[in-house]
Motif scaffolding. Structure first.
Motif, short mmCIF file in Angstrom:
data_model
loop_
_atom_site.label_atom_id
_atom_site.label_comp_id
_atom_site.label_asym_id
_atom_site.label_seq_id
_atom_site.Cartn_x
_atom_site.Cartn_y
_atom_site.Cartn_z
N ASP A 33 0.83 -1.20 0.00
CA ASP A 33 0.00 0.00 0.00
C ASP A 33 0.86 1.26 0.00
N ALA A 34 0.23 2.36 -0.42
CA ALA A 34 0.88 3.67 -0.33
C ALA A 34 0.78 4.24 1.08
N ASP A 35 -0.26 3.86 1.81
CA ASP A 35 -0.57 4.49 3.09
C ASP A 35 -0.08 3.64 4.26
N SER A 36 0.33 4.32 5.30
CA SER A 36 0.54 3.68 6.61
C SER A 36 0.18 4.71 7.66
N GLU A 37 -0.39 4.23 8.76
CA GLU A 37 -0.87 5.13 9.83
C GLU A 37 -1.77 6.23 9.28
N GLY A 38 -2.53 5.90 8.22
CA GLY A 38 -3.49 6.83 7.66
C GLY A 38 -2.90 7.91 6.78
N GLU A 39 -1.62 7.86 6.45
CA GLU A 39 -0.98 8.89 5.65
C GLU A 39 -0.26 8.26 4.46
N GLU A 40 -0.42 8.88 3.30
CA GLU A 40 0.27 8.37 2.12
C GLU A 40 1.76 8.66 2.21
N GLY A 41 2.59 7.64 2.01
CA GLY A 41 4.03 7.80 1.94
C GLY A 41 4.74 7.90 3.27
N LYS A 42 4.01 7.82 4.39
CA LYS A 42 4.66 8.04 5.69
C LYS A 42 5.78 7.04 5.95
N PHE A 43 5.62 5.82 5.48
CA PHE A 43 6.64 4.79 5.70
C PHE A 43 7.95 5.14 4.99
N ASN A 65 12.43 -0.33 8.94
CA ASN A 65 11.72 -1.57 9.22
C ASN A 65 11.08 -1.59 10.61
N ARG A 66 11.46 -0.64 11.46
CA ARG A 66 10.82 -0.54 12.78
C ARG A 66 9.57 0.32 12.75
N ARG A 67 9.30 0.97 11.63
CA ARG A 67 8.08 1.77 11.49
C ARG A 67 6.88 0.86 11.20
N PRO A 68 5.67 1.32 11.52
CA PRO A 68 4.48 0.56 11.09
C PRO A 68 4.45 0.46 9.57
N ARG A 69 4.33 -0.75 9.08
CA ARG A 69 4.44 -0.97 7.64
C ARG A 69 3.11 -0.72 6.93
#
Length: 710
Positions: free
Chosen positions: A326-336, A415-419
């Motif tokens: 996906d493009a989104d993580s934590e409800g935001e596009e590109g945050k990862f 890799n420690r961020r929500p994917r």
């Protein structure tokens, strides 16, 4: 986040990640099927068919704004029967209603929201609708209210629209062979000119999608064909400019490898961050072919970086490949994927890079305090590696090692961020594209590990998606195999098996490809030389569609041309070549009208124009243990490329392709056979003699072409 009071709807029983995303909406969703339409007929209600896929950003937006909204859901549940469909599970359904939307004069895309009669005929529709009127679009509630009102108070108007669209969908598609069909070289030249006319000479790629740029991998493969043919002197320049610009831009994941679905600007800087399996497969194939034609090591390394991303992030435990991220993580596009300057430097420091090394990599990847994307930074590489290393007083080898360490450090932190969500559907056609890319790279790079990965994936697909009657299913998800395979599934997978045969020379792959081709002819034939997208007897479709143009992946009909031609050249009968020729004739009008939309079909046309050469290599014992034959294969792959017709077998092998029938090494230990244009040369016992025959034939072909030009 799902609250405890939310109740699941029917979609909770599905396996599709996209449908499961909507399983706790207050909308009374059905999955595609008879039950929903039967209820619509019983209650005399129109149907909302909402189509999307799990990694679609605007699908997520519309879900948050409308499908999770209680008032919108109440209106929808009262006036309509609502169906959710994953386009990646049922592309045949999506194609029908997307074509209907185009017939209304609208641009396509996802989410696709179509309003249907209870007998599945389209009335009207659109793509994304906002929660309030904006961007020149009505709100979704306004659209729902208007359609419901027309259905109740002006039924004839709704049914007249449905009748017109249904007639459009079901009318025979008239195609006549174009005048240039007799001169395929003219179609190829026309395509080269069409691509050159939209080429972005500054940033690479093609200016044909407004502000966006999509990875043009099939166009690049066609340009590489033209380069090899010598028809277009600027073709290779366009390819290399585009590949380099994409690899250096934000569309390419500078940390983890792999490309995003498209760039939202002409500079390739700001991507739509979702990653799709098919994009990465086709991009890797273009890199591989560019390496074969130029010998530039950088293209091989880029392709291997793609394959490493696939191994790490999109490979299932059984060895097949997942669909997308996906493009989104934590409800935001590109945050990862994006970085603040502080996060970037902290990550490098944690990886052991000195302050000076951090400064270098900050400069290399273009980070500034204010960022380049909503206050954050998308990493990109605007500097030439060699020039950058010189400016920083280090060798190119030292700089590449520093970059490797920096990527490793950034990846460990990221890799420690929500994917983002990973769509773990395994689709037959997208897996086929990746298997082909791996198999071709294994040949060109002489890399046995890539071949092994391709074989593992193909073997699993055969075991898991082939039914007892020999037909295939389209997808596997969470252990469930479901949905009948479609034309592109079968034709692309059969071609992947042929690519694997050319890599490993396991005859069962070639024989399965022929069996799949027979299945296509039995269940998908239309009677006019082309093939339907769905098999005969699909009772839940209001029309059977023929697709000619190559969209984000090769069309099923273009892949059929390649498949049938290869079967003929491997000795399975000239009836296959007749089928390939007839399909190309039927495609020629569409190709002539829009060459750039038929790049893969033109690639198959290019293959048809090459001299018909067949090479059979026979050894008395296991050919894998024959050093001369092994060295000869490497030489042939470098000279002729992964589309060449080469068959290899040992005398003792029980199953042999038709091209090797009655051909044995015998007492000589090895014997090589070369044929061109239906004429066989005398068999030879050594590689030098075979290569001399090939060179002589090539020289004769060039002389004939020169005479024809005169």
């Amino acid at each position: 986040m799902i609250s405890p009071e939310q109740k699941a709807n029917r979609l909770i029983h599905e396996q599709s990640p996209y449908l499961l995303q909507h399983a706790y909406n207050p909308v009374d969703w059905y999955a595609w099927g008879d039950e929903a339409f039967q209820r619509a007929a019983a209650e005399d209600k129109p149907v909302l068919l909402s189509i999307g896929y799990a990694t679609c950003h605007w699908c997520h937006v519309m879900e948050r704004e409308s499908f999770e909204d209680a008032l919108t859901a109440e209106l929808l549940n009262r006036e309509f029967i609502a169906i959710k469909l994953d386009r990646e599970e049922r592309p045949d359904v999506d194609q029908i209603y997307m074509r209907a939307l185009h017939a209304t004069g609208q641009h396509g895309g996802w989410p696709l929201n179509m309003f249907l009669t209870p007998d599945r005929r389209p009335i009207t529709g659109g793509t994304y609708f906002p929660p309030r009127p904006s961007f020149g679009r009505p709100s979704f509630q306004q659209v729902l209210t208007q359609v419901a009102s027309v259905w109740r108070e002006d039924r004839k108007r709704a049914l007249d629209s449905a009748q017109l669209l249904h007639e459009f969908l079901t009318q025979p598609q008239s195609r006549q062979p174009a005048a240039d069909a007799a001169r395929p070289e003219l179609l190829l030249a026309q395509a080269g000119r069409a691509l050159a006319s939209t080429f972005d000479g500054v940033h690479g790629g093609f200016l044909s999608n407004g502000p966006n740029k999509f990875p043009p991998s099939m166009a690049l493969l066609l340009l590489l064909d033209l380069n090899e043919q010598g028809q277009s002197p600027e073709a290779l320049q366009m390819v290399e400019k585009t590949l380099s610009a994409m690899k250096c831009g934000g569309i390419y994941d500078q940390v983890g490898g792999g490309i995003s679905r498209y760039s939202t600007d002409h500079q390739w800087l700001v991507p739509h961050f979702e990653k799709m399996l098919y994009d990465n497969a086709l991009f890797a194939r273009a890199l591989c072919e560019c390496y074969r034609q130029t010998g530039r090591e950088t293209y091989r390394q880029w392709a291997l970086d793609i394959f490493e991303y696939l191994r790490r992030d999109l490979t299932a435990p059984e060895g097949a490949f997942y669909s997308a991220e996906d493009a989104d993580s934590e409800g935001e596009e590109g945050k990862f994927y994006v970085w603040s300057l502080a996060e970037f430097r902290d990550a490098l420091a944690a990886g052991g890079l000195s302050k000076q090394e951090q400064d270098r990599m900050q400069l290399y990847w273009g980070l500034e305090a204010g960022g380049n994307f909503e206050g954050q930074s998308i990493l990109h590489a605007p500097h030439d590696d060699e020039a950058f290393s010189l400016q920083n007083n280090c060798t190119i080898a030292e700089f590449k090692e520093l970059r490797r360490r920096a990527r490793q450090a950034l990846l460990a932190t990221r890799n420690r961020r929500p994917r983002p969500l990973r769509d773990e559907k395994i689709l037959l056609n997208w897996n086929a594209l990746m298997i082909s890319a791996l198999a071709r790279a294994a040949q060109v790079f002489d890399d046995g590990e890539l071949a092994r990965r391709a074989c593992v994936a193909a073997d699993w697909l055969i075991q898991s998606l082939r039914k007892a009657d020999g037909a295939y299913l389209r997808r596997s998800c969470q252990g469930e195999a479901r949905f009948a395979a479609q034309l592109s599934d079968l034709s692309l997978f059969a071609n992947a098996l042929i690519d694997l045969y050319r890599t490993e020379f396991r005859s069962e792959y070639l024989l399965e490809a022929r069996r799949i081709a027979e299945l296509i002819c039995d269940r998908f034939e239309s009677g006019d030389g082309l093939y339907f997208e769905s098999e005969a007897g699909a009772s839940d479709l209001i029309a059977r569609i023929q697709e000619s143009y190559d969209g984000v992946e090769p069309s099923g009909n273009a892949a059929c041309v390649e498949l049938f031609s290869n079967l003929a050249r491997y000795g399975f009968g000239m009836q296959w070549q007749e089928r390939a020729t007839e399909a190309l004739k039927r495609l020629s009008e569409s190709i002539a009208a829009s060459p750039a939309a038929h790049c893969y079909a033109l690639h198959t046309l290019y293959l048809q124009q090459r001299p018909l050469q067949e090479i059979a290599l026979c050894t008395a014992t296991d050919w894998r243990e024959d050093a001369e034959t092994g060295a000869l294969l490497g030489n042939l792959r470098r000279r002729l490329g992964p589309d060449s017709i080469v068959a290899v077998a040992s005398d003792h092998e029980p199953t042999r392709p038709a091209l090797l029938a009655d051909r044995l090494a015998g007492s000589a230990g090895r014997r090589y056979f070369f044929c061109q244009d239906f004429r066989c040369q005398l068999p030879v016992d050594g590689s030098a003699a075979l290569l001399a025959q090939i060179d002589s034939a090539r020289a004769g072909t060039r002389e004939a072409a020169d005479d024809q030009d005169l």
